[in-house]
Design a protein around this motif. Structure first.
Motif, PDB file in Angstrom:
ATOM      1  N   UNK A  52       0.844  -1.190   0.000  1.00 28.75           N
ATOM      2  CA  UNK A  52       0.000   0.000   0.000  1.00 28.75           C
ATOM      3  C   UNK A  52       0.885   1.247   0.000  1.00 28.75           C
ATOM      4  N   UNK A  53       1.371   1.633  -1.168  1.00 26.90           N
ATOM      5  CA  UNK A  53       2.184   2.832  -1.298  1.00 26.90           C
ATOM      6  C   UNK A  53       1.293   4.071  -1.318  1.00 26.90           C
ATOM      7  N   UNK A  54       1.927   5.231  -1.216  1.00 27.95           N
ATOM      8  CA  UNK A  54       1.166   6.479  -1.261  1.00 27.95           C
ATOM      9  C   UNK A  54       0.426   6.620  -2.594  1.00 27.95           C
ATOM     10  N   UNK A  55       1.078   6.233  -3.689  1.00 27.59           N
ATOM     11  CA  UNK A  55       0.430   6.326  -5.006  1.00 27.59           C
ATOM     12  C   UNK A  55      -0.766   5.388  -5.095  1.00 27.59           C
ATOM     13  N   UNK A  58      -7.456  -0.486   5.544  1.00 24.90           N
ATOM     14  CA  UNK A  58      -6.141  -0.659   4.924  1.00 24.90           C
ATOM     15  C   UNK A  58      -5.119   0.271   5.556  1.00 24.90           C
ATOM     16  N   UNK A  59      -5.512   1.538   5.726  1.00 26.85           N
ATOM     17  CA  UNK A  59      -4.590   2.544   6.253  1.00 26.85           C
ATOM     18  C   UNK A  59      -4.180   2.203   7.680  1.00 26.85           C
ATOM     19  N   UNK A 111       4.001  -1.181  10.958  1.00 31.26           N
ATOM     20  CA  UNK A 111       5.299  -0.489  10.970  1.00 31.26           C
ATOM     21  C   UNK A 111       6.172  -0.902   9.781  1.00 31.26           C
ATOM     22  N   UNK A 112       5.760  -0.606   8.580  1.00 31.57           N
ATOM     23  CA  UNK A 112       6.544  -1.012   7.412  1.00 31.57           C
ATOM     24  C   UNK A 112       7.922  -0.349   7.379  1.00 31.57           C
ATOM     25  N   UNK A 172      17.736   5.139  -4.552  1.00 34.78           N
ATOM     26  CA  UNK A 172      17.182   4.987  -3.213  1.00 34.78           C
ATOM     27  C   UNK A 172      16.533   6.287  -2.747  1.00 34.78           C
ATOM     28  N   UNK A 173      17.161   7.414  -3.032  1.00 35.11           N
ATOM     29  CA  UNK A 173      16.573   8.704  -2.648  1.00 35.11           C
ATOM     30  C   UNK A 173      15.223   8.903  -3.318  1.00 35.11           C
ATOM     31  N   UNK A 174      15.097   8.497  -4.571  1.00 33.18           N
ATOM     32  CA  UNK A 174      13.824   8.643  -5.280  1.00 33.18           C
ATOM     33  C   UNK A 174      12.744   7.776  -4.641  1.00 33.18           C
ATOM     34  N   UNK A 175      13.091   6.549  -4.241  1.00 34.56           N
ATOM     35  CA  UNK A 175      12.130   5.655  -3.604  1.00 34.56           C
ATOM     36  C   UNK A 175      11.657   6.234  -2.275  1.00 34.56           C
ATOM     37  N   UNK A 176      12.588   6.704  -1.463  1.00 35.60           N
ATOM     38  CA  UNK A 176      12.240   7.232  -0.141  1.00 35.60           C
ATOM     39  C   UNK A 176      11.437   8.527  -0.241  1.00 35.60           C
TER      40      UNK A 176
END
Length: 371
Positions: free
Chosen positions: A6-9, A121-122, A129-130, A199-203
């Motif tokens: 469950x990503x932000x997108x 879900x949220x 704690x992902x 990694x910076x883009x993912x975070x």
């Protein structure tokens, strides 16, 4: 799907307005026998209830009803009982369906609306704690995503990464006298710059606590050439991380995860203590609910297994007898805690789940207020 997906997108996609009706079905489930034997029966009953609700809804035409029931039945048939956890959420429209098995209970409900019901879900995602783990070696980097219960490699956003193989260059070796140190040659440094960039883009897209695992020289080089490692909450010095299985990664990471959880719990306790001293503290469901609705909650702390039903009266919450279920007019809410968690996150508050009984004197839930 698991809550770590469950990503932000994806959450934004699930909460988007859809042509009516978007159907949400939730129900509690059981992980083990003999209790789990009842779950398929309850699911069939809920699917049948959804069909009756659609039949009785004047806004739903025959073709729409048939298409939606077909999607819901396909989703129900696809549910894997071997993956059962504490609840099941099915979301469906006439042209799609989603299946979620969650490590947090949810009430038995069928909801027809122009959006999906996402509060369960949220709340489940917040509770699990992902986190992420980057395992890195001189020529390989894997990004893992997980919770306390499991971990899997993330095959997206450029990961896993493998350094390009450079052919031997005898002339270069003659100029420098020998083969350069693995973590000092420019090819390796460039590879680590690429790892840091991705990694910076993912975070930035989906922030989660980050742990690092690798040999000490590898982690030192990542610190030197990039910025992403600065946000790491824990490190594990381990050789040959590219060869580790998911179970081995989680085993090696467990002490760091436990220490991270202890630090997080201490930080929450400190913030709540400071809030009490500053008279910016709310305790109990009704007070916290009001603070969240007004956007004043900066931190909301909830006991792990706190679930309760309430009656909403004049914008206040009143307890109802145990076993009360959702009312048709919405005055009785079974999943009020999950609803509160979702609203708190929407308002920008931090939401943390703490050990059971740690907030017993404050009604199982507390908040530090912004003002």
């Amino acid at each position: 799907m698991d809550t770590d997906a469950l990503t932000a997108d994806l959450l934004r996609e699930l909460r988007a307005t859809r042509p009516y009706p978007a159907l949400s079905l939730t129900m509690p489930t059981h992980r083990k026998a003999p209790d789990n034997a009842q779950d398929p029966v309850r699911l069939r009953n809920l699917v049948a209830e959804a069909g009756h609700r659609l039949d009785a809804d004047p806004q739903v035409g025959r073709e729409v009803r048939a298409a939606l029931v077909d999607q819901l039945e396909r989703a129900a048939a696809e549910v894997d009982p071997r993956g059962a956890m504490d609840s099941l959420v099915l979301l469906a429209t006439t042209d799609e369906y989603w299946i979620w098995q969650l490590p947090r209970t949810a009430p038995e409900r069928v909801v027809l609306s122009d959006t999906y019901l996402t509060r369960n879900l949220v709340a489940a995602k917040a509770q699990t704690r992902p986190f992420r783990v980057l395992t890195v070696a001189a020529d390989h980097a894997t990004l893992w995503i997980g919770t306390g219960d499991g971990i899997r490699s993330e095959e997206a956003d450029g990961f896993p990464l493998t350094a390009p193989k450079e052919p031997p260059n005898p002339q270069r070796e003659e100029r420098i006298g020998d083969t350069p140190s693995t973590f000092s040659d420019e090819e390796t440094r460039n590879f680590f710059r690429t790892v840091d960039e991705k990694l910076r883009a993912v975070l930035a897209d989906d922030p989660r606590p980050l742990y690092l695992m690798g040999l000490a020289p590898a982690l030192a080089l990542l610190d030197e050439v990039g910025e992403s490692s600065g946000s790491a909450v824990g490190r594990v010095t381990k050789g040959a991380p590219a060869d580790l299985s998911p179970a081995e990664v989680l085993k090696e990471l467990r002490p760091a995860l436990d220490e991270g959880a202890r630090r997080a719990a201490a930080e929450v306790e400190t913030r709540l203590d400071n809030a009490r001293s500053a008279h910016s503290f709310a305790g109990g469901l009704d007070e916290v609910w009001a603070a969240v609705r007004e956007g004043r909650a900066g931190l909301v702390a909830v006991e792990e297994h706190f679930q309760t039903a309430v009656r909403v009266t004049d914008e206040h919450l009143e307890p109802v007898p145990e076993g009360s279920t959702q009312s048709a007019d919405g005055t009785i809410r079974e999943d009020i805690v999950d609803e509160l968690v979702e609203a708190a996150l929407d308002s920008g508050a931090d939401v943390v789940f703490v050990e059971d009984d740690s907030l017993a004197e404050h009604g199982r839930i507390a908040a530090a207020l912004r003002y």
